[in-house]
Design a protein around this motif. Structure first.
Motif, PDB file in Angstrom:
ATOM      1  N   LEU A 148       2.616  -3.463   1.540  1.00  0.00           N
ATOM      2  CA  LEU A 148       3.957  -3.883   1.165  1.00  0.00           C
ATOM      3  C   LEU A 148       5.036  -3.474   2.161  1.00  0.00           C
ATOM      4  O   LEU A 148       6.091  -4.105   2.226  1.00  0.00           O
ATOM      5  N   GLY A 149       4.800  -2.443   2.930  1.00  0.00           N
ATOM      6  CA  GLY A 149       5.812  -2.031   3.887  1.00  0.00           C
ATOM      7  C   GLY A 149       6.096  -3.057   4.964  1.00  0.00           C
ATOM      8  O   GLY A 149       7.084  -2.950   5.681  1.00  0.00           O
ATOM      9  N   SER A 178       0.723   1.297   2.541  1.00  0.00           N
ATOM     10  CA  SER A 178       0.446   1.786   3.896  1.00  0.00           C
ATOM     11  C   SER A 178       1.681   1.749   4.775  1.00  0.00           C
ATOM     12  O   SER A 178       1.932   2.668   5.559  1.00  0.00           O
ATOM     13  N   GLY A 179       2.460   0.682   4.701  1.00  0.00           N
ATOM     14  CA  GLY A 179       3.660   0.598   5.526  1.00  0.00           C
ATOM     15  C   GLY A 179       4.645   1.703   5.219  1.00  0.00           C
ATOM     16  O   GLY A 179       5.268   2.281   6.128  1.00  0.00           O
ATOM     17  N   PRO A 186      11.364  -0.820   1.781  1.00  0.00           N
ATOM     18  CA  PRO A 186      11.979  -0.322   0.547  1.00  0.00           C
ATOM     19  C   PRO A 186      11.037   0.609  -0.206  1.00  0.00           C
ATOM     20  O   PRO A 186       9.852   0.733   0.137  1.00  0.00           O
ATOM     21  N   ASP A 187      11.564   1.261  -1.229  1.00  0.00           N
ATOM     22  CA  ASP A 187      10.738   2.114  -2.072  1.00  0.00           C
ATOM     23  C   ASP A 187       9.607   1.297  -2.697  1.00  0.00           C
ATOM     24  O   ASP A 187       9.812   0.164  -3.154  1.00  0.00           O
ATOM     25  N   PHE A 188       8.415   1.865  -2.718  1.00  0.00           N
ATOM     26  CA  PHE A 188       7.237   1.147  -3.204  1.00  0.00           C
ATOM     27  C   PHE A 188       7.406   0.710  -4.654  1.00  0.00           C
ATOM     28  O   PHE A 188       7.119  -0.446  -5.010  1.00  0.00           O
ATOM     29  N   ASP A 189       7.890   1.594  -5.498  1.00  0.00           N
ATOM     30  CA  ASP A 189       8.059   1.255  -6.910  1.00  0.00           C
ATOM     31  C   ASP A 189       9.057   0.102  -7.081  1.00  0.00           C
ATOM     32  O   ASP A 189       8.847  -0.806  -7.883  1.00  0.00           O
ATOM     33  N   GLN A 192       2.395   8.539  -5.299  1.00  0.00           N
ATOM     34  CA  GLN A 192       3.220   7.498  -5.899  1.00  0.00           C
ATOM     35  C   GLN A 192       2.415   6.291  -6.370  1.00  0.00           C
ATOM     36  O   GLN A 192       2.719   5.713  -7.420  1.00  0.00           O
ATOM     37  N   SER A 193       1.412   5.890  -5.633  1.00  0.00           N
ATOM     38  CA  SER A 193       0.649   4.705  -6.028  1.00  0.00           C
ATOM     39  C   SER A 193       0.019   4.885  -7.402  1.00  0.00           C
ATOM     40  O   SER A 193       0.111   3.996  -8.264  1.00  0.00           O
TER      41      SER A 193
END
Length: 373
Positions: A80-81, A110-111, A170-173, A215-216
């Motif tokens: 997603l990064g 990963s990003g 951006p933030d993953f969540d 976080q994941s």
């Protein structure tokens, strides 16, 4: 009923071959996997790796879905990064429109990890040494630190090349939330409703992939999504990852937690043959962990000519020791131990051999031993 088995494929490029042949092999393996009874077929996203041809994951998922009829096909995982939520939903919405009800959207961070590593400070003192342990029959090796690899110039260059100049992931969540909102048709930006077409209303199954209790795992649990834990990438942290997911779980897309766990495996009619086929694996992992990126997968003869150093062995011990290699009954037993120790609802197997026929045979032998139909 047997625990479902699924496949993770990197479309490996082997020495003496080409990315084009690797892609043809992927389509062929997916067709064979469907015939053998595997539940889903995931493609991993890797970039700038001469030994991996699955960089354009959504394109390859479309090719595999078009060449099969029933097996679920998806990403393991979209990084997603490197993409916006809109581009991800439009891509997978298009796939779902053409292959309804068969597409999995696996998401990874990963990003974001690369961006975080660039700003991370080294620890003031080395972490305490952790010894290998066995939990319910499952080997849990000492942890491997990815921080030096993530802070390498190669990874910084890759991150820069994969993003627009000046962009920050951006933030993953938040990004996962945007993806779910776009699919649900509830997305808005600055009070302006925006609708992804295709994408809105897509019947895709959203997954979160993770290697740790970070976080994941938390995002997957709090949003009630299925979670895939990577024993094959980070075997030292798999138990913490699935525990963190279950602890964070709240009903959402799912009423109850659903855990998939991955493993590297090579199966052959006998252990000696399996060991020979798996011989190049260590060198392939070494290239990744030393920052070169995955190189073309060597033949057993090429690998056996390599002289191993003590540094090589220390660098790769956790991955070599947790690869399941052997005859069908032995590998199946190790997979059952992995399932029981983690409480996995499903297992994801990834196999790389130099010869495509050996890889197909490995999956077919395992499917027969596991009782797939």
């Amino acid at each position: 009923m047997a625990t479902p088995l699924s496949i993770l494929d990197l479309a490996p490029v082997v020495s003496g071959s080409t990315p084009a042949q690797a892609l043809r092999n992927t389509v062929d393996l997916a067709q064979r996997a469907e015939q053998a009874g595997y539940h889903r077929y995931w493609l991993a996203e890797h970039h700038f790796a001469p030994g991996v041809a699955s960089s354009a994951t959504a394109v390859l998922i479309g090719l595999v879905a078009a060449a099969t009829e029933r097996i679920r096909v998806g990403s393991g995982a979209v990084q997603l990064g490197h993409q916006t939520a809109v581009s991800v939903v439009e891509q997978f919405g298009t796939l779902d429109a053409l292959h309804p009800g068969r597409i999995d959207l696996g998401l990874g961070r990963s990003g974001q990890r690369v961006a975080e590593a660039r700003g991370a400070r080294p620890p003031a003192e080395p972490p305490p040494r952790v010894e290998a342990r066995v939990v319910d029959g499952l080997l849990i090796p000492p942890p491997f630190s990815f921080l030096p690899l993530l802070k390498s110039p190669r990874f910084a260059a890759q991150a820069a090349a994969l993003q627009q100049p000046g962009a920050e992931p951006p933030d993953f969540d938040e990004q996962v939330g945007d993806i779910l909102a776009l699919i649900a048709g509830t997305y808005a930006l600055d009070d302006v409703e925006l609708h992804a077409v295709p994408g809105e209303g897509a019947d895709v199954q959203v997954w979160i992939l993770g290697s740790s209790a970070g976080q994941s795992a938390r995002v997957a649990g709090e949003r009630g999504l299925p979670f895939a834990a990577n024993y094959h990438v980070s075997p030292a942290t798999v138990l913490e990852a699935v525990s963190a997911y279950r602890a964070a779980f709240r009903p959402g897309a799912l009423d109850e937690p659903y855990v998939l766990v991955s493993a590297d495996a090579v199966v052959a009619p006998d252990e000696g043959t399996a060991r020979e086929l798996a011989a190049p694996y260590g060198l392939w992992v070494r290239d990744i962990r030393t920052g070169r990126g995955a190189q073309p997968f060597l033949s057993p003869a090429e690998a056996l000519a390599h002289e191993w150093s003590d540094e090589d062995r220390a660098l790769l011990a956790d991955r070599i020791d947790t690869q399941f290699v052997g005859a069908p009954e032995a590998v199946a037993e190790r997979l059952r131990v992995l399932r029981d120790a983690t409480g996995a609802d499903e297992l994801l197997v990834t196999t790389i051999t130099h010869d495509h026929a050996d890889r197909v045979r490995s999956y077919e032998l395992l499917a027969k031993e596991w009782g797939l139909s």
